[in-house]
Design a protein around this motif. Structure first.
Motif, short mmCIF file in Angstrom:
data_model
loop_
_atom_site.label_atom_id
_atom_site.label_comp_id
_atom_site.label_asym_id
_atom_site.label_seq_id
_atom_site.Cartn_x
_atom_site.Cartn_y
_atom_site.Cartn_z
N GLY A 186 0.82 -1.22 0.00
CA GLY A 186 0.00 0.00 0.00
C GLY A 186 0.85 1.26 0.00
O GLY A 186 1.86 1.37 -0.71
N GLU A 187 0.44 2.24 0.81
CA GLU A 187 1.14 3.54 0.84
C GLU A 187 2.56 3.40 1.37
O GLU A 187 3.47 4.13 0.95
CB GLU A 187 0.35 4.53 1.71
CG GLU A 187 -0.97 4.97 1.11
CD GLU A 187 -0.78 5.60 -0.28
OE1 GLU A 187 0.04 6.52 -0.40
OE2 GLU A 187 -1.46 5.16 -1.23
N ALA A 188 2.78 2.47 2.29
CA ALA A 188 4.13 2.25 2.83
C ALA A 188 5.06 1.77 1.72
O ALA A 188 6.20 2.23 1.60
CB ALA A 188 4.08 1.24 3.97
N LEU A 189 4.57 0.87 0.90
CA LEU A 189 5.33 0.37 -0.25
C LEU A 189 5.74 1.54 -1.16
O LEU A 189 6.90 1.66 -1.56
CB LEU A 189 4.49 -0.66 -1.00
CG LEU A 189 4.88 -1.04 -2.42
CD1 LEU A 189 6.23 -1.76 -2.44
CD2 LEU A 189 3.82 -1.94 -3.06
N LYS A 190 4.76 2.40 -1.45
CA LYS A 190 5.05 3.55 -2.34
C LYS A 190 6.14 4.44 -1.74
O LYS A 190 6.95 5.01 -2.45
CB LYS A 190 3.79 4.40 -2.52
CG LYS A 190 2.86 3.82 -3.56
CD LYS A 190 1.85 4.87 -3.99
CE LYS A 190 0.70 4.15 -4.66
NZ LYS A 190 -0.62 4.51 -4.17
N ALA A 191 6.13 4.57 -0.41
CA ALA A 191 7.10 5.45 0.24
C ALA A 191 8.52 4.90 0.18
O ALA A 191 9.47 5.65 0.01
CB ALA A 191 6.69 5.68 1.70
N VAL A 192 8.67 3.58 0.33
CA VAL A 192 10.04 3.04 0.45
C VAL A 192 10.63 2.49 -0.84
O VAL A 192 11.86 2.46 -1.00
CB VAL A 192 10.14 1.95 1.55
CG1 VAL A 192 9.80 2.53 2.91
CG2 VAL A 192 9.27 0.73 1.25
N LEU A 193 9.78 2.06 -1.76
CA LEU A 193 10.28 1.39 -2.97
C LEU A 193 11.32 2.21 -3.76
O LEU A 193 12.34 1.65 -4.17
CB LEU A 193 9.08 1.00 -3.86
CG LEU A 193 9.39 0.31 -5.18
CD1 LEU A 193 10.14 -0.99 -4.98
CD2 LEU A 193 8.08 0.06 -5.96
N PRO A 194 11.12 3.53 -3.97
CA PRO A 194 12.12 4.27 -4.76
C PRO A 194 13.52 4.23 -4.14
O PRO A 194 14.51 4.20 -4.87
CB PRO A 194 11.56 5.71 -4.77
CG PRO A 194 10.10 5.55 -4.55
CD PRO A 194 9.95 4.37 -3.63
N ASP A 195 13.62 4.18 -2.82
CA ASP A 195 14.94 4.13 -2.19
C ASP A 195 15.71 2.89 -2.64
O ASP A 195 16.90 2.96 -2.95
CB ASP A 195 14.82 4.11 -0.65
CG ASP A 195 14.61 5.51 -0.08
OD1 ASP A 195 14.80 6.49 -0.82
OD2 ASP A 195 14.26 5.60 1.11
N SER A 196 15.05 1.75 -2.67
CA SER A 196 15.72 0.52 -3.11
C SER A 196 15.96 0.54 -4.61
O SER A 196 17.04 0.16 -5.08
CB SER A 196 14.89 -0.71 -2.73
OG SER A 196 14.86 -0.86 -1.33
N ALA A 197 14.96 0.98 -5.37
CA ALA A 197 15.05 0.91 -6.84
C ALA A 197 16.10 1.87 -7.41
O ALA A 197 16.59 1.66 -8.50
CB ALA A 197 13.68 1.18 -7.44
N ARG A 198 16.45 2.91 -6.66
CA ARG A 198 17.51 3.82 -7.11
C ARG A 198 18.87 3.12 -7.12
O ARG A 198 19.74 3.45 -7.91
CB ARG A 198 17.62 5.03 -6.16
CG ARG A 198 16.75 6.21 -6.53
CD ARG A 198 17.10 7.43 -5.68
NE ARG A 198 16.70 7.26 -4.29
CZ ARG A 198 17.52 7.05 -3.28
NH1 ARG A 198 18.84 6.99 -3.46
NH2 ARG A 198 17.07 6.91 -2.05
N GLN A 199 19.03 2.16 -6.23
CA GLN A 199 20.34 1.53 -6.08
C GLN A 199 20.39 0.13 -6.69
O GLN A 199 21.37 -0.25 -7.32
CB GLN A 199 20.69 1.39 -4.60
CG GLN A 199 20.77 2.71 -3.87
CD GLN A 199 20.72 2.51 -2.36
OE1 GLN A 199 21.66 2.03 -1.76
NE2 GLN A 199 19.59 2.87 -1.75
N PHE A 200 19.34 -0.65 -6.43
CA PHE A 200 19.39 -2.07 -6.76
C PHE A 200 18.57 -2.38 -8.01
O PHE A 200 17.48 -1.84 -8.20
CB PHE A 200 18.85 -2.89 -5.57
CG PHE A 200 19.66 -2.69 -4.32
CD1 PHE A 200 20.91 -3.29 -4.19
CD2 PHE A 200 19.20 -1.90 -3.28
CE1 PHE A 200 21.68 -3.11 -3.04
CE2 PHE A 200 19.96 -1.71 -2.12
CZ PHE A 200 21.20 -2.31 -2.00
N ALA A 201 19.10 -3.32 -8.82
CA ALA A 201 18.35 -3.74 -10.01
C ALA A 201 17.22 -4.69 -9.62
O ALA A 201 16.16 -4.70 -10.24
CB ALA A 201 19.29 -4.44 -10.99
N ARG A 202 17.48 -5.51 -8.58
CA ARG A 202 16.51 -6.53 -8.16
C ARG A 202 16.57 -6.66 -6.65
O ARG A 202 17.58 -6.32 -6.04
CB ARG A 202 16.88 -7.90 -8.76
CG ARG A 202 16.96 -7.92 -10.26
CD ARG A 202 17.55 -9.21 -10.78
NE ARG A 202 18.97 -9.29 -10.54
CZ ARG A 202 19.82 -10.07 -11.19
NH1 ARG A 202 19.38 -10.89 -12.13
NH2 ARG A 202 21.12 -10.09 -10.91
#
Ligand code: DOR
Ligand code: ZN
Length: 348
Positions: free
Chosen positions: A22-38
């Motif tokens: 939900g909203e928590a996912l939206k908040a944190v996902l960009p932090d990981s996706a900026r660095q990690f491919a998977r």
């Protein structure tokens, strides 16, 4: 020894991540996706991601929450229960999107109430995973209330790991977020189908960091931080170039008020600066040249996935972490909040 000020490496992956929903996912996902491919995405939602159908739906929610300028592949996992059937394992492998099955001992940590009460109940599922090459990812701590919280990982090895590996000799096993010298030694002595992830926080902190100058709820996670001798043992294996040890942040966001509470949640948020924190840890022992294998190669090799082709750069540069980050109408206190980190990442 020449000082490295800029380190260019293949784009890394995170082999243990909590993305929530939900909203928590939206908040944190960009932090990981900026660095990690998977990233290997943990299944401890409520209700748990215990079937392939639930994993497919969760994967779609993750992809829908991903900003359009970022590429990121969620590698899904199933939550093992006493009732996971061999047929579910076959369905998971056939789906092509499930890459592991997560074992939580019932009651060990956040959202683990549906976890396994006795590994003996999972015989058929484990045998099928062994046959099909689907890795078992272990939260390896006993829940026995008579066992000291700092000994729960070591006792799990004695009570369960040894027999698990004997009973399923070909099963791919990831000993998740190891925190002790005992776990590092166990993995070193095991065959090549047994590997381990290591978090940045367990490489950078020991148990004193939960108590210096007062109790620090944002340094509480499970497995709990251990003595300095254990931190040093983890740092030795992580920076040794041994392919059995690879990166898994275990970044686990919880809203500020649920950690700063009479009964605070376990988990540290490190995704905002994961690679920078690992760079600090590797730099602390002069082993920055070992970071690429640990962060970008060994995990992919273990899971039988191709290595990434993109690159990232880490610059030796002090920067100050935000005091708090937005989190679904609430806030999270990231690791190092208001303090500096000595490395800064740039994508290329
Ligand atoms: O500290 C932890 N937090 N350890 C876990 O095993 C679970 C995680 C979470 O989901 O919050
Ligand atoms: Zn975890």
């Amino acid at each position: 020894m020449t000082t490295i000020n800029i380190l260019t490496i293949t784009q890394p992956d995170d082999w243990h991540l909590h993305l929530r929903d939900g909203e928590a996912l939206k908040a944190v996902l960009p932090d990981s996706a900026r660095q990690f491919a998977r990233a290997i995405v943990m299944p401890n939602l409520r209700p748990p991601v215990s079937s392939t159908a639930l994993a497919v739906a969760y994967r779609q929610r993750i992809l829908a929450a991903l900003p359009s300028d970022l590429n990121f592949e969620p590698l899904m996992t199933l939550y093992l229960t006493d009732n996971t059937r061999a047929e579910e394992i076959r369905t998971a492998v056939a789906s092509g999107i499930v890459h592991g099955v997560k074992f939580y001992p019932a009651g060990a940590t956040t959202n683990s109430d549906s976890g396994v009460t006795d590994l003996a109940r999972c015989k058929l599922a484990l045998a099928e995973m062994e046959r099909l090459g689907l890795p078992l990812l272990l939260h390896a701590e006993v829940t026995d209330k008579h066992v000291d919280v700092f000994d729960r990982e070591r006792v799990f090895i004695e009570r369960h790991m040894v027999t698990l590996i004997k009973d399923y000799p070909a099963l791919k096993v990831v000993f998740e977020h190891i925190t002790t010298k005992d776990a590092a030694d166990f993995v070193l002595q095991s065959p090549s189908n047994v590997a381990a992830t290591i978090t940045a926080h367990h490489l950078l902190m020991n148990r004193n960091d939960m108590f210096v100058g007062g109790i620090k709820p944002h340094h509480y996670c499970l497995p709990i931080l251990k003595r300095e001798e254990h931190r040093q043992a983890l740092l030795r294996v992580a920076t040794s170039g041994n392919a059995k040890f690879f990166l898994g942040t275990d970044s686990a966001p919880h809203a500020k008020h649920t950690k700063e509470a009479a009964c605070g949640c376990a988990g540290m948020y490190t995704a905002h600066a994961a690679m920078e924190l690992y760079a600090e840890a590797f730099d602390s022992v002069g082993e920055l040249d070992k970071l690429e294998g640990f962060a970008s190669f060994y995990g992919a090799d273990f899971y039988g996935l191709p290595r990434n082709t993109g690159r990232i750069q880490l610059h030796r540069q002090n920067w100050t972490v935000s005091a708090s980050l937005p989190f679904a109408g609430d806030s999270i206190i990231p690791l190092r909040a208001g303090q500096t980190i000595a490395w800064k990442m740039q994508s290329l």
